[in-house]
Design a protein around this motif. Structure first.
Motif, PDB file in Angstrom:
ATOM      1  N   ARG A   1       0.834  -1.206   0.000  1.00  0.00           N
ATOM      2  CA  ARG A   1       0.000   0.000   0.000  1.00  0.00           C
ATOM      3  C   ARG A   1       0.871   1.260   0.000  1.00  0.00           C
ATOM      4  N   GLN A   2       1.911   1.248   0.831  1.00  0.00           N
ATOM      5  CA  GLN A   2       2.802   2.400   0.911  1.00  0.00           C
ATOM      6  C   GLN A   2       3.491   2.653  -0.430  1.00  0.00           C
ATOM      7  N   LEU A   3       3.963   1.590  -1.063  1.00  0.00           N
ATOM      8  CA  LEU A   3       4.630   1.735  -2.360  1.00  0.00           C
ATOM      9  C   LEU A   3       3.661   2.237  -3.426  1.00  0.00           C
ATOM     10  N   ALA A   4       2.422   1.750  -3.404  1.00  0.00           N
ATOM     11  CA  ALA A   4       1.415   2.188  -4.375  1.00  0.00           C
ATOM     12  C   ALA A   4       1.099   3.676  -4.181  1.00  0.00           C
ATOM     13  N   ARG A   5       0.947   4.114  -2.925  1.00  0.00           N
ATOM     14  CA  ARG A   5       0.679   5.529  -2.655  1.00  0.00           C
ATOM     15  C   ARG A   5       1.834   6.410  -3.124  1.00  0.00           C
ATOM     16  N   LYS A   6       3.061   5.947  -2.880  1.00  0.00           N
ATOM     17  CA  LYS A   6       4.248   6.700  -3.284  1.00  0.00           C
ATOM     18  C   LYS A   6       4.300   6.823  -4.805  1.00  0.00           C
ATOM     19  N   LYS A   7       4.038   5.728  -5.499  1.00  0.00           N
ATOM     20  CA  LYS A   7       4.079   5.725  -6.962  1.00  0.00           C
ATOM     21  C   LYS A   7       2.993   6.639  -7.543  1.00  0.00           C
ATOM     22  N   LYS A   8       1.783   6.598  -6.963  1.00  0.00           N
ATOM     23  CA  LYS A   8       0.698   7.471  -7.425  1.00  0.00           C
ATOM     24  C   LYS A   8       1.082   8.943  -7.256  1.00  0.00           C
ATOM     25  N   ARG A   9       1.680   9.261  -6.113  1.00  0.00           N
ATOM     26  CA  ARG A   9       2.089  10.637  -5.845  1.00  0.00           C
ATOM     27  C   ARG A   9       3.153  11.093  -6.842  1.00  0.00           C
ATOM     28  N   GLU A  10       4.141  10.252  -7.095  1.00  0.00           N
ATOM     29  CA  GLU A  10       5.200  10.581  -8.053  1.00  0.00           C
ATOM     30  C   GLU A  10       4.617  10.799  -9.448  1.00  0.00           C
ATOM     31  N   ASN A  11       3.701   9.923  -9.853  1.00  0.00           N
ATOM     32  CA  ASN A  11       3.121  10.036 -11.183  1.00  0.00           C
ATOM     33  C   ASN A  11       2.189  11.236 -11.313  1.00  0.00           C
ATOM     34  N   LYS A  12       1.515  11.611 -10.235  1.00  0.00           N
ATOM     35  CA  LYS A  12       0.671  12.803 -10.298  1.00  0.00           C
ATOM     36  C   LYS A  12       1.548  14.039 -10.477  1.00  0.00           C
ATOM     37  N   LEU A  13       2.657  14.088  -9.758  1.00  0.00           N
ATOM     38  CA  LEU A  13       3.583  15.205  -9.903  1.00  0.00           C
ATOM     39  C   LEU A  13       4.140  15.248 -11.327  1.00  0.00           C
ATOM     40  N   ARG A  14       4.445  14.097 -11.852  1.00  0.00           N
ATOM     41  CA  ARG A  14       4.937  13.984 -13.227  1.00  0.00           C
ATOM     42  C   ARG A  14       3.888  14.497 -14.224  1.00  0.00           C
ATOM     43  N   ALA A  15       2.631  14.137 -14.000  1.00  0.00           N
ATOM     44  CA  ALA A  15       1.540  14.575 -14.873  1.00  0.00           C
ATOM     45  C   ALA A  15       1.353  16.091 -14.774  1.00  0.00           C
ATOM     46  N   ILE A  16       1.457  16.625 -13.568  1.00  0.00           N
ATOM     47  CA  ILE A  16       1.335  18.076 -13.382  1.00  0.00           C
ATOM     48  C   ILE A  16       2.416  18.793 -14.172  1.00  0.00           C
ATOM     49  N   GLU A  17       3.632  18.300 -14.088  1.00  0.00           N
ATOM     50  CA  GLU A  17       4.737  18.910 -14.830  1.00  0.00           C
ATOM     51  C   GLU A  17       4.531  18.740 -16.334  1.00  0.00           C
ATOM     52  N   TYR A  18       4.068  17.566 -16.757  1.00  0.00           N
ATOM     53  CA  TYR A  18       3.832  17.281 -18.179  1.00  0.00           C
ATOM     54  C   TYR A  18       2.769  18.210 -18.766  1.00  0.00           C
ATOM     55  N   LEU A  19       1.775  18.568 -17.947  1.00  0.00           N
ATOM     56  CA  LEU A  19       0.678  19.422 -18.403  1.00  0.00           C
ATOM     57  C   LEU A  19       0.942  20.917 -18.187  1.00  0.00           C
ATOM     58  N   GLY A  20       2.160  21.261 -17.849  1.00  0.00           N
ATOM     59  CA  GLY A  20       2.537  22.672 -17.767  1.00  0.00           C
ATOM     60  C   GLY A  20       2.716  23.231 -16.375  1.00  0.00           C
ATOM     61  N   GLY A  21       2.258  22.530 -15.361  1.00  0.00           N
ATOM     62  CA  GLY A  21       2.507  22.938 -13.985  1.00  0.00           C
ATOM     63  C   GLY A  21       1.622  24.043 -13.436  1.00  0.00           C
ATOM     64  N   ALA A  22       0.636  24.497 -14.210  1.00  0.00           N
ATOM     65  CA  ALA A  22      -0.256  25.554 -13.731  1.00  0.00           C
ATOM     66  C   ALA A  22      -1.688  25.253 -14.154  1.00  0.00           C
ATOM     67  N   CYS A  23      -2.631  25.707 -13.342  1.00  0.00           N
ATOM     68  CA  CYS A  23      -4.051  25.551 -13.670  1.00  0.00           C
ATOM     69  C   CYS A  23      -4.315  26.279 -14.988  1.00  0.00           C
ATOM     70  N   ASN A  24      -4.989  25.610 -15.878  1.00  0.00           N
ATOM     71  CA  ASN A  24      -5.256  26.166 -17.194  1.00  0.00           C
ATOM     72  C   ASN A  24      -6.188  27.379 -17.136  1.00  0.00           C
ATOM     73  N   ASP A  25      -7.001  27.476 -16.091  1.00  0.00           N
ATOM     74  CA  ASP A  25      -7.967  28.567 -15.998  1.00  0.00           C
ATOM     75  C   ASP A  25      -7.471  29.731 -15.132  1.00  0.00           C
ATOM     76  N   CYS A  26      -7.063  29.451 -13.892  1.00  0.00           N
ATOM     77  CA  CYS A  26      -6.686  30.538 -12.972  1.00  0.00           C
ATOM     78  C   CYS A  26      -5.171  30.750 -12.864  1.00  0.00           C
ATOM     79  N   LYS A  27      -4.395  29.876 -13.490  1.00  0.00           N
ATOM     80  CA  LYS A  27      -2.922  29.974 -13.546  1.00  0.00           C
ATOM     81  C   LYS A  27      -2.213  29.735 -12.221  1.00  0.00           C
ATOM     82  N   ASN A  28      -2.881  29.166 -11.201  1.00  0.00           N
ATOM     83  CA  ASN A  28      -2.198  28.794  -9.956  1.00  0.00           C
ATOM     84  C   ASN A  28      -1.186  27.694 -10.255  1.00  0.00           C
ATOM     85  N   THR A  29      -0.056  27.731  -9.550  1.00  0.00           N
ATOM     86  CA  THR A  29       0.998  26.736  -9.736  1.00  0.00           C
ATOM     87  C   THR A  29       1.228  25.968  -8.433  1.00  0.00           C
TER      88      THR A  29
END
Length: 122
Positions: A20-48
């Protein structure tokens, strides 16, 4: 209820809590990766990430008819996430902006069609 440490049918010892711990860690890493891949800021309000925590970001499917997975179920698999992002033309939005988009879409079915056309051009 099964014990946290058990032997699986193949004879391997499995530590359920460690998995469970490894799965949570991997999900967190991949979400951060996705955020960076998608530009790192909210497309509407530009929060980073400097403005709001990572947990406040969501990935919005612009082409929901092509949606194959929910990101919560494929969070451990970066290749699947990236393919889903690219296939559905996903955008990064904060939770507030995502709620606003969803509400507008539910109130006005034409809103989604209009915004899809605009976003597909950019």
């Amino acid at each position: 209820m099964m014990a946290d440490i058990y032997t699986d049918p193949r004879g391997y010892t499995v530590d359920r809590e460690r998995r469970r711990q490894l799965a949570r860690k991997k999900k967190r890493e991949n979400k951060l990766r996705a955020i960076e891949y998608l530009g790192g800021a909210c497309n509407d309000c530009k929060n980073t990430l400097d403005d709001i925590p990572m947990e406040c970001f969501e990935i919005d499917h612009i082409l929901p008819e092509k949606k194959k997975y929910n990101f919560s179920t494929i969070g451990r698999y970066w290749k699947k996430m990236k393919k889903e992002i690219d296939t559905c033309k996903c955008e990064l939005v904060c939770k507030n902006c995502h709620a606003i988009r969803t509400t507008k879409m539910q109130r006005d079915p034409e809103f989604n069609k209009k915004t899809q056309k605009i976003r597909m051009k950019s």
